[in-house]
Design a protein around this motif. Structure first.
Motif, PDB file in Angstrom:
ATOM      1  N   HIS A  28       0.846  -1.191   0.000  1.00 55.54           N
ATOM      2  CA  HIS A  28       0.000   0.000   0.000  1.00 55.54           C
ATOM      3  C   HIS A  28       0.888   1.250   0.000  1.00 55.54           C
ATOM      4  CE1 HIS A  28       1.006  -0.408   4.184  1.00 55.54           C
ATOM      5  NE2 HIS A  28       0.234  -1.492   4.307  1.00 55.54           N
ATOM      6  N   GLY A  29       0.244   2.402  -0.199  1.00 53.99           N
ATOM      7  CA  GLY A  29       0.989   3.656  -0.349  1.00 53.99           C
ATOM      8  C   GLY A  29       1.924   3.920   0.826  1.00 53.99           C
ATOM      9  N   THR A  50       3.231  12.623  -1.549  1.00 55.73           N
ATOM     10  CA  THR A  50       3.632  12.740  -2.958  1.00 55.73           C
ATOM     11  C   THR A  50       3.718  11.382  -3.629  1.00 55.73           C
ATOM     12  OG1 THR A  50       5.925  12.764  -2.267  1.00 55.73           O
ATOM     13  CG2 THR A  50       4.911  14.897  -2.684  1.00 55.73           C
ATOM     14  N   TYR A  52       1.450   9.314  -3.746  1.00 54.22           N
ATOM     15  CA  TYR A  52       0.175   9.010  -4.406  1.00 54.22           C
ATOM     16  C   TYR A  52       0.099   9.578  -5.815  1.00 54.22           C
ATOM     17  CZ  TYR A  52      -1.271   6.954  -0.074  1.00 54.22           C
ATOM     18  OH  TYR A  52      -1.329   6.127   1.006  1.00 54.22           O
ATOM     19  N   ALA A  53       0.702  10.758  -6.017  1.00 53.28           N
ATOM     20  CA  ALA A  53       0.732  11.310  -7.374  1.00 53.28           C
ATOM     21  C   ALA A  53       1.503  10.362  -8.291  1.00 53.28           C
ATOM     22  CB  ALA A  53       1.385  12.683  -7.368  1.00 53.28           C
ATOM     23  N   VAL A  56      -0.607   7.328  -9.074  1.00 54.27           N
ATOM     24  CA  VAL A  56      -1.635   7.612 -10.079  1.00 54.27           C
ATOM     25  C   VAL A  56      -1.024   7.630 -11.478  1.00 54.27           C
ATOM     26  CG1 VAL A  56      -3.182   9.401 -10.962  1.00 54.27           C
ATOM     27  CG2 VAL A  56      -3.203   8.842  -8.545  1.00 54.27           C
ATOM     28  N   ARG A  57       0.131   8.286 -11.612  1.00 56.16           N
ATOM     29  CA  ARG A  57       0.795   8.345 -12.927  1.00 56.16           C
ATOM     30  C   ARG A  57       1.110   6.942 -13.427  1.00 56.16           C
ATOM     31  NH1 ARG A  57       3.360  13.127 -10.901  1.00 56.16           N
ATOM     32  NH2 ARG A  57       5.038  11.896  -9.987  1.00 56.16           N
ATOM     33  N   LEU A  59      -0.318   4.119 -12.535  1.00 56.59           N
ATOM     34  CA  LEU A  59      -1.575   3.407 -12.814  1.00 56.59           C
ATOM     35  C   LEU A  59      -2.081   3.784 -14.197  1.00 56.59           C
ATOM     36  CD1 LEU A  59      -3.702   3.650  -9.543  1.00 56.59           C
ATOM     37  CD2 LEU A  59      -3.066   1.554 -10.722  1.00 56.59           C
ATOM     38  N   GLN A  60      -2.037   5.091 -14.474  1.00 53.68           N
ATOM     39  CA  GLN A  60      -2.572   5.572 -15.747  1.00 53.68           C
ATOM     40  C   GLN A  60      -1.795   5.018 -16.922  1.00 53.68           C
ATOM     41  OE1 GLN A  60      -2.531   9.788 -15.130  1.00 53.68           O
ATOM     42  NE2 GLN A  60      -4.660   9.838 -14.476  1.00 53.68           N
ATOM     43  N   LYS A  61      -0.510   4.769 -16.714  1.00 51.97           N
ATOM     44  CA  LYS A  61       0.298   4.233 -17.804  1.00 51.97           C
ATOM     45  C   LYS A  61       0.180   2.717 -17.893  1.00 51.97           C
ATOM     46  CE  LYS A  61       3.540   8.039 -17.723  1.00 51.97           C
ATOM     47  NZ  LYS A  61       4.601   8.615 -16.887  1.00 51.97           N
ATOM     48  N   GLY A  62      -0.529   2.124 -16.944  1.00 50.81           N
ATOM     49  CA  GLY A  62      -0.728   0.671 -16.976  1.00 50.81           C
ATOM     50  C   GLY A  62       0.475  -0.095 -16.471  1.00 50.81           C
ATOM     51  N   TRP A  63       1.391   0.568 -15.752  1.00 51.66           N
ATOM     52  CA  TRP A  63       2.599  -0.109 -15.281  1.00 51.66           C
ATOM     53  C   TRP A  63       2.392  -0.757 -13.915  1.00 51.66           C
ATOM     54  CZ3 TRP A  63       6.085   4.554 -16.993  1.00 51.66           C
ATOM     55  CH2 TRP A  63       6.162   4.532 -18.390  1.00 51.66           C
ATOM     56  N   LYS A  78      -5.532   0.183  -0.028  1.00 51.15           N
ATOM     57  CA  LYS A  78      -5.358  -0.102  -1.449  1.00 51.15           C
ATOM     58  C   LYS A  78      -3.945  -0.626  -1.659  1.00 51.15           C
ATOM     59  CE  LYS A  78      -7.636   2.084  -5.288  1.00 51.15           C
ATOM     60  NZ  LYS A  78      -7.950   3.366  -5.927  1.00 51.15           N
ATOM     61  N   TYR A  80      -0.933  -1.929  -4.215  1.00 55.14           N
ATOM     62  CA  TYR A  80      -0.452  -1.732  -5.590  1.00 55.14           C
ATOM     63  C   TYR A  80       0.541  -2.824  -5.928  1.00 55.14           C
ATOM     64  CZ  TYR A  80      -2.443   2.870  -4.875  1.00 55.14           C
ATOM     65  OH  TYR A  80      -3.300   3.903  -4.612  1.00 55.14           O
ATOM     66  N   SER A  85       4.046  -5.002 -18.138  1.00 60.10           N
ATOM     67  CA  SER A  85       4.616  -3.888 -18.902  1.00 60.10           C
ATOM     68  C   SER A  85       5.367  -2.942 -17.963  1.00 60.10           C
ATOM     69  CB  SER A  85       3.532  -3.148 -19.680  1.00 60.10           C
ATOM     70  OG  SER A  85       2.658  -2.479 -18.814  1.00 60.10           O
TER      71      SER A  85
ATOM     72  N   ARG B   6      -3.470   4.482 -23.448  1.00 61.78           N
ATOM     73  CA  ARG B   6      -3.882   3.885 -22.188  1.00 61.78           C
ATOM     74  C   ARG B   6      -4.145   4.961 -21.146  1.00 61.78           C
ATOM     75  NH1 ARG B   6      -0.506  -1.395 -21.369  1.00 61.78           N
ATOM     76  NH2 ARG B   6       1.140   0.106 -21.200  1.00 61.78           N
ATOM     77  N   MET B   7      -3.275   5.970 -21.108  1.00 59.95           N
ATOM     78  CA  MET B   7      -3.437   7.056 -20.153  1.00 59.95           C
ATOM     79  C   MET B   7      -4.739   7.800 -20.385  1.00 59.95           C
ATOM     80  SD  MET B   7       0.147   8.963 -19.493  1.00 59.95           S
ATOM     81  CE  MET B   7      -0.605  10.310 -18.598  1.00 59.95           C
ATOM     82  N   SER B  10      -7.639   5.775 -19.294  1.00 62.63           N
ATOM     83  CA  SER B  10      -7.706   5.745 -17.835  1.00 62.63           C
ATOM     84  C   SER B  10      -8.267   7.052 -17.293  1.00 62.63           C
ATOM     85  CB  SER B  10      -6.304   5.486 -17.288  1.00 62.63           C
ATOM     86  OG  SER B  10      -6.181   6.005 -16.001  1.00 62.63           O
ATOM     87  N   LEU B  71      -4.526  15.204 -11.559  1.00 60.26           N
ATOM     88  CA  LEU B  71      -3.873  14.132 -12.295  1.00 60.26           C
ATOM     89  C   LEU B  71      -4.886  13.253 -13.004  1.00 60.26           C
ATOM     90  CD1 LEU B  71      -1.115  12.939  -9.831  1.00 60.26           C
ATOM     91  CD2 LEU B  71      -0.742  13.740 -12.150  1.00 60.26           C
TER      92      LEU B  71
END
Lengths: 113, 218
Positions: A28-29, A50, A52-53, A56-57, A59-63, A78, A80, A85, B6-7, B10, B71
């Protein structure tokens, strides 16, 4: 913490978080933040928020992926974990990081003459 | 490129369920604070002190939530709407400038679509005949003149019709300049051609009115 130090972190924090999740598995974070602080021997005193930012980045990239679970003190948290990838990305970034670091190191060590 | 897609996906997902994401993030931070506080108490702090230090080490919650929203949100969309509003406000203030801008756009778009229409019919759209890509025109050039003519003589046409191996059909056309009076209205000039008997079968088209000339009747 000072502004220029946080700027250094921006680019590298994501990489550190990715590496942490790669070695530690699901976290978790709070766990990620503690681990980075411990590994850096408390040299990196980040605002733990910080993290968490960064998460989020990533997560958004799917990594990385996230899922709710139960923490060690029996609280909903939560968790992670790194994706396939994400591992690929980590390898690529770690490699380029080492290359850059070694180049800079050589330049800084270069002696006159 | 793939990462970018993907971004974006999302971000759209987050935007749709933004209220739930907000709530979840609050829960996540609360859990984090609790773990930090526990750790501080284990280190020997009083509960109040442990809680205060936990807040300091995590950072401002409101600010973290704001960053989180930024974000996950769609800044592109939000700034776009702002930009459009700003543009309209500015245009209302300067009607002269707006007229010039609108006219420039109107002429630009008009000219573009006119040119495109011409290019489309001339170059892009195939001729409405069977096998348009196999149609050619035959011209001629005299041995001592460099300039090609776009016509051939009638005997040459007959020779080509009888002997040319490269063509599956050869037909002749010749311009007609005449005004054709239609009924009781004003005289109207129509585009017309003399054509040889094989012309319509070669193109593979049927006349809209009447019937096609056949060689044996000509």
């Amino acid at each position: 913490m000072s502004a220029d130090r946080s700027e250094i972190l921006q680019g590298t924090l994501d990489l550190m978080v990715l590496k942490t999740l790669d070695t530690m598995g699901s976290l978790h974070g709070y766990g990620v933040a503690r681990r980075i602080e411990q590994i850096s021997e408390e040299a990196l005193q980040i605002n733990q928020g910080t993290i968490y930012a960064s998460l989020v980045r990533l997560l958004q990239k799917g990594w990385i992926t996230s899922a709710w679970g139960t923490s060690e003190n029996n609280r909903k948290a939560k968790f992670y974990s790194i994706t396939r990838s994400g591992k690929k990305q980590l390898n690529a970034e770690a490699e380029s990081w080492e290359r850059i670091a070694s180049v800079i190191g050589r330049v800084l060590r270069a002696e006159r003459g | 490129m793939f990462v970018f897609v993907r971004m974006f996906a999302s971000k759209i997902r987050s935007w749709i369920s933004r209220r739930r994401e907000d709530r979840e993030f609050r829960q996540e931070l609360a859990g984090h604070l609790e773990m930090l506080t526990h750790e501080n108490i284990r280190c020997g702090m009083s509960p109040a002190e442990a809680n205060r230090i936990a807040h300091v080490r995590l950072g401002g919650i409101t600010q973290l939530q704001e960053t989180n929203r930024e974000l996950k949100g769609l800044p592109m969309l939000e700034t776009l709407v702002q930009d459009i509003r700003y543009a309209f406000r500015m245009l209302r203030k300067n009607p002269g400038f707006m007229a010039i801008a609108v006219l420039t756009l109107a002429f630009g778009i008009g000219a573009n679509s006119a040119i495109f229409t011409a290019v489309d019919t001339l170059a892009l759209r195939p001729l409405p005949y069977r096998n348009p890509e196999r149609l050619v025109t035959i011209g001629s050039r005299e041995a001592h003149h460099p300039e090609a003519q776009e016509w051939i003589s009638a005997p040459t046409l007959f020779d080509l019709q009888d002997g040319a191996q490269s063509f599956s059909a050869v037909a002749g056309i010749s311009p007609v300049w005449n005004n054709i009076v239609t009924g009781r209205e004003n005289a109207e000039r129509l585009e017309s051609l003399y054509v040889s008997a094989g012309f319509f079968p070669m193109l593979g088209v049927q006349p809209a009115i009447g019937r096609v000339l056949r060689a044996e009747r000509g």
